[in-house]
Design an enzyme around this catalytic site. Structure first.
Site, mmCIF file in Angstrom:
data_model
loop_
_atom_site.group_PDB
_atom_site.id
_atom_site.type_symbol
_atom_site.label_atom_id
_atom_site.label_comp_id
_atom_site.label_asym_id
_atom_site.label_seq_id
_atom_site.Cartn_x
_atom_site.Cartn_y
_atom_site.Cartn_z
ATOM 1 N N GLU A 1 -3.897 1.757 -7.205
ATOM 2 C CA GLU A 1 -4.298 2.771 -6.243
ATOM 3 C C GLU A 1 -3.459 4.034 -6.409
ATOM 4 O O GLU A 1 -2.423 4.183 -5.748
ATOM 5 C CB GLU A 1 -4.069 2.235 -4.827
ATOM 6 C CG GLU A 1 -4.887 1.008 -4.510
ATOM 7 C CD GLU A 1 -5.408 1.109 -3.099
ATOM 8 O OE1 GLU A 1 -6.569 0.771 -2.914
ATOM 9 O OE2 GLU A 1 -4.669 1.569 -2.216
ATOM 10 N N HIS B 1 0.857 -1.199 0.000
ATOM 11 C CA HIS B 1 0.000 0.000 0.000
ATOM 12 C C HIS B 1 0.889 1.244 0.000
ATOM 13 O O HIS B 1 1.951 1.254 0.627
ATOM 14 C CB HIS B 1 -0.909 -0.020 1.237
ATOM 15 C CG HIS B 1 -2.004 0.992 1.158
ATOM 16 N ND1 HIS B 1 -1.784 2.336 1.360
ATOM 17 C CD2 HIS B 1 -3.310 0.870 0.843
ATOM 18 C CE1 HIS B 1 -2.931 2.992 1.186
ATOM 19 N NE2 HIS B 1 -3.876 2.121 0.877
HETATM 20 P P1 PGA Z 1 -9.928 5.630 0.205
HETATM 21 O O1 PGA Z 1 -8.591 4.792 0.383
HETATM 22 O O2 PGA Z 1 -11.013 4.657 -0.191
HETATM 23 O O3 PGA Z 1 -10.144 6.214 1.578
HETATM 24 O O4 PGA Z 1 -9.687 6.655 -0.828
HETATM 25 C C1 PGA Z 1 -8.236 3.840 -0.551
HETATM 26 C C2 PGA Z 1 -7.074 3.047 -0.028
HETATM 27 O O5 PGA Z 1 -6.243 3.541 0.723
HETATM 28 O O6 PGA Z 1 -6.988 1.877 -0.362
#
Ligand code: PGA
Length: 220
Positions: free
Chosen positions: A145, A96
């Protein structure tokens, strides 16, 4: 492979055990007819108790860690190894952007984490922030992401996500997820059969059970 749509709730470092338990009960009750897969990533201290609660209430949610150690079991104070959570967790998020940025996780470190997960029988949900990121061998689930979209209310466009998904699929046979400001209104626009199999929902819209239930309902 698990059924699509694949919806992941990443709670990050939020909620007490009592809040996690009541979230789990509410989501399990309200989403039992969902035809896809719901993967829940509570904070690490609650993995074992969440696992017990899932069994106790006969929930269909699957359990994931938000991260695992790059080390195997041993003298690594504060860490937890893949082999220590393999009895609870089917999945672990790895890579992440918050881990890469706040904990300086390099591509080498991430490869080691993927290796440890796979050896322990845990399926990595490997996050990339662009098509340039290296994807370690044996990864089967990739979550795109982009950093600008995380927690900002400013998602990437469905057209761009589809384009990125196609490019990622050229690199391997991955299941592709999109994450970043996904909500109940836009979730459907990101899902595309055979291209984008699911979504990853972070703190913006997974913590509030009502918001998360609406996402799951609209994803079906
Ligand atoms: P969010 O975060 O849905 O709050 O934008 C996404 C993530 O960190 O996977």
């Amino acid at each position: 492979m698990s059924k699509s749509p694949f919806v992941v709730a990443n709670h990050k470092a939020n909620k007490t055990w009592e809040e996690v338990r009541s979230w789990l009960v509410e989501i399990s009750n309200e989403t039992s007819a969902f035809p896809g897969t719901i993967v829940f990533c509570p904070s690490a201290p609650f993995l074992a108790s969440t696992y017990s609660e899932i069994k106790k209430i006969n929930s269909s949610l699957q359990l994931s860690a938000q991260d695992i150690s790059k080390f195997e079991q041993g003298a690594y104070t504060g860490e937890f190894a893949a082999t220590q959570i393999k009895d609870f967790c089917t999945y672990s998020i790895i890579g992440h952007s918050e881990r890469r940025a706040n904990f300086n996780e390099s591509e080498n470190t991430l490869s080691q984490k993927v290796k440890n997960a796979k050896t322990a029988g845990i399926e990595p949900i490997f996050c990339v922030q662009s098509v340039e990121n290296e994807i370690p061998t044996d990864v089967k689930i990739v979550a795109y992401e982009p950093v600008f979209a995380i927690g900002t209310g400013n998602p990437d466009t469905p057209a761009n996500v589809k384009d990125i998904a196609k490019k990622l699929k050229e690199k391997g046979e991955f299941m592709i997820l999109y994450g970043g400001s996904v909500d109940a209104q836009n979730v459907k626009s990101f899902l595309e059969p055979t291209l984008i199999d699911g979504v990853l929902i972070g703190a913006s819209n997974s913590l509030d059970p009502k918001k998360f239930i609406a996402i799951v309902q609209n994803a079906a």
